[in-house]
Design a protein around this motif. Structure first.
Motif, PDB file in Angstrom:
ATOM      1  N   TYR B 272      53.967  10.680  22.470  1.00  0.00           N
ATOM      2  CA  TYR B 272      53.672   9.375  21.867  1.00  0.00           C
ATOM      3  C   TYR B 272      53.117   9.580  20.457  1.00  0.00           C
ATOM      4  O   TYR B 272      52.211  10.385  20.252  1.00  0.00           O
ATOM      5  CB  TYR B 272      52.632   8.613  22.702  1.00  0.00           C
ATOM      6  CG  TYR B 272      53.058   8.400  24.126  1.00  0.00           C
ATOM      7  CD1 TYR B 272      54.013   7.446  24.450  1.00  0.00           C
ATOM      8  CD2 TYR B 272      52.504   9.174  25.149  1.00  0.00           C
ATOM      9  CE1 TYR B 272      54.413   7.258  25.769  1.00  0.00           C
ATOM     10  CE2 TYR B 272      52.891   8.989  26.467  1.00  0.00           C
ATOM     11  CZ  TYR B 272      53.847   8.037  26.774  1.00  0.00           C
ATOM     12  OH  TYR B 272      54.244   7.854  28.069  1.00  0.00           O
ATOM     13  N   ARG B 273      53.645   8.817  19.560  1.00  0.00           N
ATOM     14  CA  ARG B 273      53.188   8.879  18.175  1.00  0.00           C
ATOM     15  C   ARG B 273      52.225   7.708  17.947  1.00  0.00           C
ATOM     16  O   ARG B 273      52.605   6.551  18.104  1.00  0.00           O
ATOM     17  CB  ARG B 273      54.383   8.792  17.213  1.00  0.00           C
ATOM     18  CG  ARG B 273      55.332   9.961  17.365  1.00  0.00           C
ATOM     19  CD  ARG B 273      56.631   9.725  16.622  1.00  0.00           C
ATOM     20  NE  ARG B 273      56.434   9.628  15.181  1.00  0.00           N
ATOM     21  CZ  ARG B 273      56.329  10.675  14.373  1.00  0.00           C
ATOM     22  NH1 ARG B 273      56.385  11.910  14.867  1.00  0.00           N
ATOM     23  NH2 ARG B 273      56.162  10.504  13.075  1.00  0.00           N
ATOM     24  N   VAL B 353      54.095   1.372  11.482  1.00  0.00           N
ATOM     25  CA  VAL B 353      54.865   1.172  12.717  1.00  0.00           C
ATOM     26  C   VAL B 353      56.328   1.487  12.442  1.00  0.00           C
ATOM     27  O   VAL B 353      56.996   2.160  13.225  1.00  0.00           O
ATOM     28  CB  VAL B 353      54.688  -0.278  13.229  1.00  0.00           C
ATOM     29  CG1 VAL B 353      55.710  -0.600  14.328  1.00  0.00           C
ATOM     30  CG2 VAL B 353      53.270  -0.479  13.756  1.00  0.00           C
ATOM     31  N   LYS B 354      56.768   1.039  11.276  1.00  0.00           N
ATOM     32  CA  LYS B 354      58.170   1.268  10.908  1.00  0.00           C
ATOM     33  C   LYS B 354      58.370   2.684  10.354  1.00  0.00           C
ATOM     34  O   LYS B 354      59.239   3.419  10.818  1.00  0.00           O
ATOM     35  CB  LYS B 354      58.556   0.223   9.856  1.00  0.00           C
ATOM     36  CG  LYS B 354      59.988   0.277   9.429  1.00  0.00           C
ATOM     37  CD  LYS B 354      60.248  -0.826   8.404  1.00  0.00           C
ATOM     38  CE  LYS B 354      61.557  -0.541   7.682  1.00  0.00           C
ATOM     39  NZ  LYS B 354      61.661  -1.319   6.462  1.00  0.00           N
ATOM     40  N   GLY B 360      52.175   3.482  19.466  1.00  0.00           N
ATOM     41  CA  GLY B 360      50.947   2.749  19.762  1.00  0.00           C
ATOM     42  C   GLY B 360      49.936   2.901  18.642  1.00  0.00           C
ATOM     43  O   GLY B 360      50.065   3.794  17.789  1.00  0.00           O
ATOM     44  N   VAL B 361      48.950   2.012  18.657  1.00  0.00           N
ATOM     45  CA  VAL B 361      47.902   2.057  17.631  1.00  0.00           C
ATOM     46  C   VAL B 361      46.544   2.011  18.328  1.00  0.00           C
ATOM     47  O   VAL B 361      46.328   1.196  19.233  1.00  0.00           O
ATOM     48  CB  VAL B 361      48.017   0.858  16.658  1.00  0.00           C
ATOM     49  CG1 VAL B 361      46.932   0.937  15.589  1.00  0.00           C
ATOM     50  CG2 VAL B 361      49.392   0.805  16.028  1.00  0.00           C
ATOM     51  N   ASP B 388      55.879  -5.099  17.827  1.00  0.00           N
ATOM     52  CA  ASP B 388      55.954  -5.052  19.287  1.00  0.00           C
ATOM     53  C   ASP B 388      55.229  -3.813  19.820  1.00  0.00           C
ATOM     54  O   ASP B 388      55.567  -3.300  20.877  1.00  0.00           O
ATOM     55  CB  ASP B 388      57.454  -5.012  19.668  1.00  0.00           C
ATOM     56  CG  ASP B 388      57.631  -5.177  21.154  1.00  0.00           C
ATOM     57  OD1 ASP B 388      56.779  -5.825  21.776  1.00  0.00           O
ATOM     58  OD2 ASP B 388      58.626  -4.632  21.693  1.00  0.00           O
ATOM     59  N   VAL B 389      54.268  -3.334  19.066  1.00  0.00           N
ATOM     60  CA  VAL B 389      53.639  -2.062  19.414  1.00  0.00           C
ATOM     61  C   VAL B 389      52.312  -2.287  20.139  1.00  0.00           C
ATOM     62  O   VAL B 389      51.463  -3.037  19.651  1.00  0.00           O
ATOM     63  CB  VAL B 389      53.426  -1.224  18.125  1.00  0.00           C
ATOM     64  CG1 VAL B 389      52.598   0.004  18.409  1.00  0.00           C
ATOM     65  CG2 VAL B 389      54.759  -0.822  17.559  1.00  0.00           C
ATOM     66  N   PRO B 390      52.122  -1.644  21.294  1.00  0.00           N
ATOM     67  CA  PRO B 390      50.857  -1.799  22.020  1.00  0.00           C
ATOM     68  C   PRO B 390      49.685  -1.176  21.262  1.00  0.00           C
ATOM     69  O   PRO B 390      49.883  -0.250  20.466  1.00  0.00           O
ATOM     70  CB  PRO B 390      51.087  -1.040  23.331  1.00  0.00           C
ATOM     71  CG  PRO B 390      52.540  -0.771  23.403  1.00  0.00           C
ATOM     72  CD  PRO B 390      53.056  -0.754  22.004  1.00  0.00           C
ATOM     73  N   SER B 391      48.507  -1.670  21.553  1.00  0.00           N
ATOM     74  CA  SER B 391      47.333  -1.126  20.874  1.00  0.00           C
ATOM     75  C   SER B 391      46.154  -1.045  21.827  1.00  0.00           C
ATOM     76  O   SER B 391      46.119  -1.738  22.843  1.00  0.00           O
ATOM     77  CB  SER B 391      46.977  -1.982  19.667  1.00  0.00           C
ATOM     78  OG  SER B 391      46.700  -3.296  20.066  1.00  0.00           O
TER      79      SER B 391
END
Lengths: 388, 432
Positions: B272-273, B353-354, B360-361, B388-391
């Protein structure tokens, strides 16, 4: 001035004026702002401590001093972390809960938390939300010119928003109104210092507080009506100690806390809502008006923990305030989680220790409802002084 | 041959960074031993480029303070400052430093010299309050370099505009006022050629830092932005504007280019990045990172590397032919970038994100620092609305272990990764 936002004080006794001011100060629905908007007016909300309201006033806006409110931060809590002062949350709550509607919001780099507000606000509202970079290098020879430019920039933004050109004539008129207001507030504070039995700290605070949410012409009218009534008051000097209250420059203590302190002490000077009294002399009405305002901010101003100026070490300024007001003691407070206030508490108390001036240290939060223990401690403190 | 090169290059940045860090501390101890003073400066706009001209040893109290936490002795320093009168609710860096000062400069890594001058920007208001304490303790001059930053989201003034020029002139005027004060305090004359030299080294470091951060877009990523990144960050601050700093970043770029070309990542298999927003949890620095690496999560970028390098991450290049004017411009642009990475972090993260292909953040607001932490919850909302990135949002502190709950953070991190794993499985099923 055609539209009146606050009329209920008129034809009242002095006690009636205080009561009306209290009612307005505690009304978290900000009826004066609503009335202004209902009549088509635009509102510029600005965070504490100081904003050059004259510029917004000259453009026909209502400048609203956003100094928190007795509201629960039910909407704004999710926008912030845990370890923050209350005023950040309650101010945002006022707009998120639609109690207050703004057309522009301005914050200042007064502290680490407040400087985030332009970004927070801007993510939630499409109207202009910005930071006015008041200089933190007050001792640079370039600061006044730079600040004049900042004022010009804000003026341009206000003109674009309102569609009203801020002419020199309009700005001159507004500065005159604010000069008069500051002069009247100085008079109020002079009474507090000279004859504190005529006007308690609590009453003075009520009179001053409403100025941040009505047109300043109205405030002037009210103060001009109240001052002769105060001076004619048949009050007698009581056996109370004279204190300076420090720590109210941004978040405001609850009214009942100020009332409680006023019951046991004469608050002969304070830094409550200091932004309304930041400028100590009349701003000249000739020449470059924005430069006059910038110069007054830097050169003819008081002090607070949120402005560094090598000419105004805070503890020395506090000692001066105590000396000038003939105070016998100091109440050194800070709002909870207020980094600058809490840091200066230490330098204040060390300086007071050195001078042998008694002091009382406490913390407050604008929404605290119980301060029985603080009241008891304060009474003990004052009794010790009276009987020692 | 390749193996030899790999052995030579991979991990060199961490080793050299650690050595230089030790050397920096030893130099401070030597200064203190000789009874000489130092310039106390801060990471967000240290003005090291100019101060080196006057041979000021530089103390960065944020770094000396955080070292007390990394070495797990911060609690005794915090307690000492609180006993002196400071509130538990103020910045832990400030309190650790006050205790160091009260102890006459005694620090777990050696003696810290006293200040002879303090120079700071307004990037953090607590810098100013902190320096006022030294001003009282030592009677030293305190200079605030006031840097007007972005007034409104997306409204940065650009070079060439009258608004930008107004801000730049203000910064330049302040720098020109600082020079005679430095001459007075140091007893040394200003030498513009030495400034040019220092700016040149800073250019190398800025460009190197920008390139190193850019190279971490590689897959797998080349370094952990929270752990390795903090080592590199230390050099970027402690040795800013020096020959050694310049060489370090040239070497680091070489290492990272090599790793990128050969697909060499960190010591974990990257699943995971992650992006990191906030300040590291220094009281459990290594363990905090493991909460994520144990799941195959690697931090590929961090706002900390941008703002705590004073915006050096932007890679600004000074024009050494007009040194003072250019120093003012670079200082304004870089410190503004630092502030944007705190106040407008949502924009930075949405870009990552892009461009860094984040899974994730992690938001880590801390009690001690309101500059960084105040807007994180709101920024996270904006990031979530835009991507659409979970955090994950976990609060603790960078100094005070009383507000660091490792077990609670582990539970939250575990749940976060379980969510990332489920999401990945669901995406696979949807594609099949």
């Amino acid at each position: 001035m055609t539209l009146r936002l606050f009329e209920t004080w008129q034809n009242q006794t002095l006690e009636g004026i205080f009561a009306e001011c209290r009612e307005l100060a505690e009304d978290a629905d900000f009826p004066t702002v609503k009335r202004w908007r209902e009549n088509g007016g635009k509102v510029l909300g600005h965070f504490q401590v100081y904003f050059p309201e004259e510029i917004a006033h000259a453009a026909g806006m209502l400048p609203l001093k956003m100094r928190g409110a007795p509201v629960e931060p039910t909407h704004s809590d999710s926008r912030f972390g845990s370890y923050l002062c209350s005023i950040l949350k309650t101010n945002l709550e006022l707009v998120l809960s639609n109690r207050v509607e703004l057309d522009m919001f301005v914050t200042h780099p007064i502290c680490d938390a407040a400087r985030n507000l332009a970004a927070v606000w801007g993510r939630n509202y499409s109207y202009p939300c910005q930071i006015l970079y008041l200089p933190q290098n007050a001792n640079s020879r370039a600061s006044a010119e730079y600040l004049r430019g900042e004022y010009e920039r804000v003026k341009n933004d206000i003109e674009a928003l309102t569609g009203t050109k801020v002419t020199d004539e309009a700005l001159r008129n507004s500065i005159a109104v604010y000069n008069e207001n500051r002069s009247l507030l100085r008079k109020i504070y002079e009474i507090k210092r000279r004859q504190p039995w005529l006007l308690s700290g609590f009453e003075a605070y009520l009179l001053m507080n409403v100025g941040g949410m009505i047109l300043r012409e109205e405030h002037n009218e009210m103060l001009k009506a109240a001052i002769p009534l105060i001076e004619a008051r048949p009050a007698k000097r009581q056996d109370k100690i004279r204190v300076v209250f420090e720590g109210g420059f941004c978040e405001q203590p609850p009214l009942d806390l100020i009332r409680a302190i006023s019951q046991s002490c004469y608050i002969v000077d304070d830094d409550l809502l200091i932004g309304l009294r930041w400028i100590l002399e009349d701003v000249p009405l000739e020449g470059d008006l924005l430069m006059n305002m910038a110069d007054a901010y830097l050169e003819k101003s008081t002090y607070s923990p949120v402005q560094h100026d090598a000419r105004k070490p805070k503890e020395k300024m506090l000692l001066q305030r105590i000396a000038d007001s003939g105070a016998e003691a100091a109440i050194i407070t800070a709002a909870k989680m207020c980094e600058p206030g809490l840091e200066d508490q230490v330098s204040y108390t060390k300086a007071l220790d050195e001078k042998g001036i008694p002091y009382f240290v406490g913390e407050f939060e604008e929404n605290m409802t119980s301060f029985d223990s603080m009241e008891i401690q304060l009474e003990t403190f004052t009794e010790n002084l009276i009987f020692s | 041959m390749t193996e030899t090169k790999t052995d030579e290059l991979v991990g060199r940045g961490n080793k050299e960074g650690a050595d230089l860090f030790r050397e920096w501390f030893d130099g401070l101890a030597e200064t203190a031993k000789q009874g000489k003073g130092a310039a106390y400066v801060f990471v967000m706009g240290s003005m090291a480029e100019l101060l080196h001209v006057f041979d000021f040893p530089l103390v960065l109290p944020e770094i000396t303070s955080l070292q007390t936490a990394v070495r797990r002795v911060a609690d005794t320093y915090l307690a000492e400052a609180e006993d002196y009168g400071y509130s538990p609710d103020i910045c832990g860096y400030v309190k650790a430093d006050i205790a160091v000062q009260l102890r006459g400069g005694q620090h777990p890594m050696g003696q810290i010299p006293k200040p002879s001058i303090a120079v700071m920007t307004n990037a953090c208001n607590t810098y100013i309050k902190w320096a006022e304490i030294w001003e009282r303790m030592y009677g030293i001059p305190l200079v605030v370099l006031d840097v007007p930053a972005t007034r409104q989201a997306g409204g940065q003034f650009q070079p060439g505009s009258s608004d930008f020029e107004r801000d730049r002139k203000y910064v330049e005027a302040q720098i020109r006022e600082l020079i005679p004060l430095c001459e007075q305090v140091s007893g040394k004359k200003f030498d513009i050629d030495r400034l040019r030299e220092s700016l040149g080294y800073a250019n190398d470091m800025n460009e190197g830092w920008r390139r190193v951060l850019e190279l971490n877009k590689s897959k797998p990523s080349l370094f952990n932005a929270v752990t390795d990144g903090t080592v590199y960050l230390g050099v970027s601050n402690n040795l800013r504007g020096t020959k050694k700093g310049s060489q370090f970043f040239k070497n680091l770029v070489e290492e990272m280019e090599y790793k990128s070309a050969h697909g060499i990542g960190t010591q974990i298999v990257e699943k995971y990045r992650l992006g990191f927003v906030g300040v590291p949890c220094y009281p459990i620095f290594r363990r905090f990172s493991e909460l994520f690496t144990e799941w195959g999560g690697n931090f590929v970028h961090s706002t900390y590397l941008n703002f705590a390098s004073g915006g050096g991450s932007l890679g600004y290049q000074y024009d050494v032919n007009r040194p003072i004017e250019s120093l003012a411009e670079g200082f304004l642009i870089s410190v503004r970038e630092a502030m944007d990475n705190m106040f407008h972090q949502d924009r930075v993260v949405i870009d990552w994100v892009k461009n860094y292909d984040l899974d994730g953040v992690v938001y880590h607001p801390i009690k001690s620092c309101r500059t960084v932490s105040t807007g994180l919850a709101d920024g996270r909302r904006a990031m979530m609305a835009a991507t659409d990135v979970p955090s994950l949002f976990i609060e603790s502190d960078m100094m005070d272990k009383r507000v660091v709950s490792e077990a609670q953070m582990k539970n939250r991190a575990d749940a976060f990764f379980e969510g990332l794993a489920s999401r990945r499985e669901a995406a696979k099923i949807a594609q099949s």
